[in-house]
Each structure stands twice: as structure tokens, then as C-alpha cells.
Design an enzyme around this catalytic site. Structure first.
Site, PDB file in Angstrom:
ATOM      1  N   GLY A   1      -7.493   5.862   4.351  1.00  4.81           N
ATOM      2  CA  GLY A   1      -6.862   6.537   3.062  1.00  4.81           C
ATOM      3  C   GLY A   1      -7.346   8.182   3.544  1.00  4.81           C
TER       4      GLY A   1
ATOM      5  N   ASP B   1     -16.270  -0.589   8.793  1.00  2.00           N
ATOM      6  CA  ASP B   1     -16.709  -0.953   7.811  1.00  2.00           C
ATOM      7  C   ASP B   1     -17.742  -1.891   8.064  1.00  2.00           C
ATOM      8  OD1 ASP B   1     -14.968   0.678   6.701  1.00  2.00           O
ATOM      9  OD2 ASP B   1     -13.780  -0.937   5.757  1.00  2.00           O
TER      10      ASP B   1
ATOM     11  N   ASN C   1     -10.160   0.025  10.220  1.00  3.07           N
ATOM     12  CA  ASN C   1      -9.128   0.387   9.648  1.00  3.07           C
ATOM     13  C   ASN C   1      -8.577   1.565  10.418  1.00  3.07           C
ATOM     14  OD1 ASN C   1      -7.154   1.563   8.036  1.00  3.07           O
ATOM     15  ND2 ASN C   1      -8.012   0.786   6.266  1.00  3.07           N
TER      16      ASN C   1
ATOM     17  N   TYR D   1      -8.900   2.650  -6.436  1.00  2.93           N
ATOM     18  CA  TYR D   1      -7.776   3.717  -6.449  1.00  2.93           C
ATOM     19  C   TYR D   1      -7.311   3.840  -7.971  1.00  2.93           C
ATOM     20  CZ  TYR D   1      -6.927   3.003  -1.907  1.00  2.93           C
ATOM     21  OH  TYR D   1      -6.960   2.536  -0.465  1.00  2.93           O
TER      22      TYR D   1
ATOM     23  N   GLU E   1     -14.658  -4.767   9.288  1.00  2.00           N
ATOM     24  CA  GLU E   1     -13.356  -4.903   9.646  1.00  2.00           C
ATOM     25  C   GLU E   1     -13.273  -3.254  10.219  1.00  2.00           C
ATOM     26  OE1 GLU E   1     -10.372  -4.003   5.981  1.00  2.00           O
ATOM     27  OE2 GLU E   1     -11.592  -5.719   5.772  1.00  2.00           O
TER      28      GLU E   1
ATOM     29  N   SER F   1      -6.583  -2.051   1.855  1.00  8.26           N
ATOM     30  CA  SER F   1      -6.725  -1.476   0.518  1.00  8.26           C
ATOM     31  C   SER F   1      -7.276  -2.733  -0.398  1.00  8.26           C
ATOM     32  CB  SER F   1      -5.809  -0.912   0.073  1.00  8.26           C
ATOM     33  OG  SER F   1      -5.442   0.382   0.791  1.00  8.26           O
TER      34      SER F   1
ATOM     35  N   GLU G   1       0.791  -1.091   0.034  1.00 11.11           N
ATOM     36  CA  GLU G   1       0.034  -0.030  -0.100  1.00 11.11           C
ATOM     37  C   GLU G   1       0.766   1.229   0.007  1.00 11.11           C
ATOM     38  OE1 GLU G   1      -3.800  -0.382   2.586  1.00 11.11           O
ATOM     39  OE2 GLU G   1      -2.592  -2.185   3.197  1.00 11.11           O
TER      40      GLU G   1
ATOM     41  N   ARG H   1     -11.826   4.264  10.903  1.00 12.54           N
ATOM     42  CA  ARG H   1     -12.863   4.045   9.730  1.00 12.54           C
ATOM     43  C   ARG H   1     -13.532   2.367  10.159  1.00 12.54           C
ATOM     44  NH1 ARG H   1     -11.124   3.007   4.772  1.00 12.54           N
ATOM     45  NH2 ARG H   1     -11.516   1.002   5.044  1.00 12.54           N
TER      46      ARG H   1
END
Length: 346
Positions: free
Chosen positions: A302, A282, A298, A241, A296, A172, A17, A280
Site C-alpha cells: 500500500g 512482514d 509484499n 482499510y 510474507e 490485503s 484489491e 515490505r
């Protein structure tokens, strides 16, 4: 505010990443209030070298051999310094970098060693969240060195098809595959094994992909939920991305009670895993089934202006530059609080 805070943006790294990290750092550098922050860009190359990056030009999309080679301890030792880690993936958000910053005795944005390690290892995060009663989809774990045919057969028998196979310690969507046949599951396991020693095999959920941004230390707050509408078969790396095919719906197009459930569960998961600063969270949402299922967490999401984490806070009333200021303030608050607990000489 008197003296400007020296904000060290730590980016790049040795994981898959790397490029995503460089993009995040470039945007934070551009958005940080120069009256409040003296921004320093400190990059880690793919080979593990530490280099200062010039801020006179936009930060690179990837950090190769350019820039002045430096010792990180010298950068961290400067007074009034706060580090903003933007290194995604292994050796960045898995607790290793956070451990280095703890030893360096410098305030830093985001979760500490334990929370970072737990959230990076999705298998361990699932175990902790299950202990706290958080709803999740059905899954199995497997070793990368296991008999892939046997793993595939067992997973299909217990979870059905289609299945998702993920490296436990990657983000990612790197190394993630969706499989609809037994041979596809075998192939997916082999792909995932290229990125990690532990794999997760999950049932496929037909529903909405929901994300919630959480901000805070001891009293975290949740943003309004957003929704990902993949442009591909699932929200993979290219969709995130490269192709710009996914749609980000802010707010999520779900009932109010479902949105409130996502916010509540996001805070519960955040605290269960001892996150601080930001994360974050999810979810997968089954409207006619089990409702909101935790996917999950994070801890270094990003951070471009179009990334979901800052977009959700923007829509919740906290603009991008003020979000950066809040995260720095949270880093300082945690550092000062922890100085009072267990860090004084006996």
C-alpha cells in the site's frame, strides 16, 4: 534535470484489491513532484479495460467505466516513460503485469517477473526462504479442491489450534480467516477457496506483528521496523482499510537487537526472492520463543501516506515525495543495467 520524466501510474485491476490500488495511486499522483514528473494515470477496470483517468480531479476510489479507453502499448511507447505499477493482488503484482511491461520494453518500478510471482505465491515464497535458512512459523499447504474435513483434521493434529487459513495468491488479508475449532478450520478453508486454488494453513503466533520496508536493487537497504497492533482479532481487511482500528507503531516497540534482526532478515529475504525496487517484509515476533519469524513479502505494498511502507521510510529519513523519486531512479537504473545483459543481438 532537463526533460520531465513521464510517470505512468498504473492502478485499479481485476483483483479483490482494486479499491486499495485506486487509493494508493491517488496519493502518489498528489505527492509526485510536478517539476520532475509528468504524471499520467492509467487505470484498469474490474472488467480488464484500460482507461486514462483525469488528473484534474482526485483519482476515483474505484475505476468503473469512466475515462478514455486506450491501448497500453501507445502509452508505454512515449519517450522518457517510467511505469509505476500500483495494481495489488493477482494480475498486478504476480508477475503477469511485469511480463507485459518487459515485452513493452519500458522501465517500471518494483520487482521483475520472477520475484513478483514468487512473492505473490506465499507457498512458493516459503519454500525459497526455507532453502535460505530463514525462520518461519509452521505451516501446511492444501489444494482448494481437497477434502476440507481431512485437511482440517491433519492440520490440527500437526499444528494445533488456533490456525490461520490464507489464499496463497492474495494480499490485503483478503480471504484470510482465524479458526479456533475444527468446524472453524473447515469454514476457513471454504472461504479461502473462493480466492485461490492453493491455500496455506499456519499455526497462530502469539506475538508482535513487525514490518520492515526494503528499498534498492543490488544493494538494498532496510528501514527501521514498525509494528502493527490490530484493532480486531487479527489484522484483517476491515482493520486495514475500513475501521481505522489498528495502531501503527513507528518505530516498533521491540528491543534493539530484535529490530536489527528484523532488518537483517528482511534484506536476506528480499535478495533470496530476487526482489528489486521495493518490498515490505512482514514478520511475527515471539519475544520469549523463537524470535523473529518471516511471514510474507509484499512487492507492491500500500502506498498512501499512512501506509506502513512509506511511513517507515519517512521515519528513516526519506520523505514520501523523495521516496517516489528514488523508486523511479531505481527503475531506470535496473532498465539500463539489464539492457547490457542478454538483450543485445548476437
Amino acid at each position: 534535470m532537463g526533460t520531465r520524466t513521464r510517470l505512468v501510474l498504473l492502478f485499479g485491476g481485476r483483483s479483490a484489491e482494486h479499491d486499495v490500488s485506486c487509493v494508493s495511486a491517488r496519493h502518489v499522483a498528489a505527492a509526485a513532484d510536478k517539476d520532475r514528473f509528468e504524471v499520467v494515470a492509467l487505470g484498469i477496470t474490474r472488467e480488464g479495460q484500460w482507461r486514462l483517468a483525469e488528473l484534474s480531479d482526485p483519482l476515483p476510489d474505484r475505476l468503473d467505466a469512466d475515462g478514455l479507453s486506450v491501448a497500453p502499448a501507445e502509452i508505454f511507447a512515449e519517450p522518457d516513460t517510467v511505469v509505476f505499477p500500483l495494481v495489488h493482488g493477482p494480475m498486478g503484482e504476480d508477475g503477469t503485469l511485469q511480463g507485459l511491461l518487459e515485452v513493452a520494453d519500458v522501465p517500471y518500478v518494483g520487482s521483475g517477473v520472477l520475484a513478483s510471482a514468487l512473492c505473490m505465491d506465499k507457498a512458493m515464497a516459503k519454500l525459497v526462504c526455507a532453502q535460505h535458512g530463514l525462520p518461519q512459523c509452521r505451516y501446511q499447504t492444501a489444494s482448494a479442491g481437497a477434502d476440507v474435513e481431512a485437511v482440517a483434521e491433519t492440520a490440527i493434529a500437526e499444528l494445533g489450534l488456533p490456525l490461520f487459513v490464507k489464499p496463497a495468491n492474495m494480499g490485503s488479508s483478503v480471504g484470510v480467516s482465524r479458526a479456533t475449532t475444527e468446524s472453524g478450520v473447515v469454514k476457513a478453508l471454504k472461504v479461502g477457496s473462493q480466492y485461490d486454488e492453493t491455500l496455506i494453513v499456519e499455526e497462530a503466533i502469539s506475538g508482535h506483528e513487525i514490518e520492515v520496508s526494503v528499498l534498492g536493487n543490488q544493494e538494498p537497504k532496510a528501514s527501521i521496523p514498525g509494528e502493527i497492533v490490530p484493532g480486531a482479532e487479527f489484522y484483517d481487511y476491515a482493520d486495514k482499510y475500513l475501521t481505522d482500528g489498528a495502531k501503527l507503531l513507528v518505530p516498533a516497540e521491540i528491543p534493539d537487537e530484535a529490530a536489527e534482526q528484523a532488518q537483517r532478515l528482511a534484506v536476506v529475504a528480499y535478495q533470496a526472492l530476487r526482489c528489486e525496487g521495493m518490498a515490505r517484509v512482514d514478520f511475527l515476533y515471539e519475544p520469549a520463543g523463537r524470535g523473529m519469524l518471516l511471514s510474507e513479502i509484499n512487492t507492491i505494498p500500500g502506498f498512501t501516506p499512512i501506509s506502513m511502507y512509506p511511513k517507515l521510510w519517512e521515519a528513516s529519513g526519506l520523505p514520501y515525495p523523495q521516496l517516489i523519486e528514488t523508486l523511479v531512479a531505481l527503475a531506470t537504473e535496473r532498465y539500463e543495467r539489464r539492457q547490457k545483459h542478454g538483450r543485445t543481438e548476437l
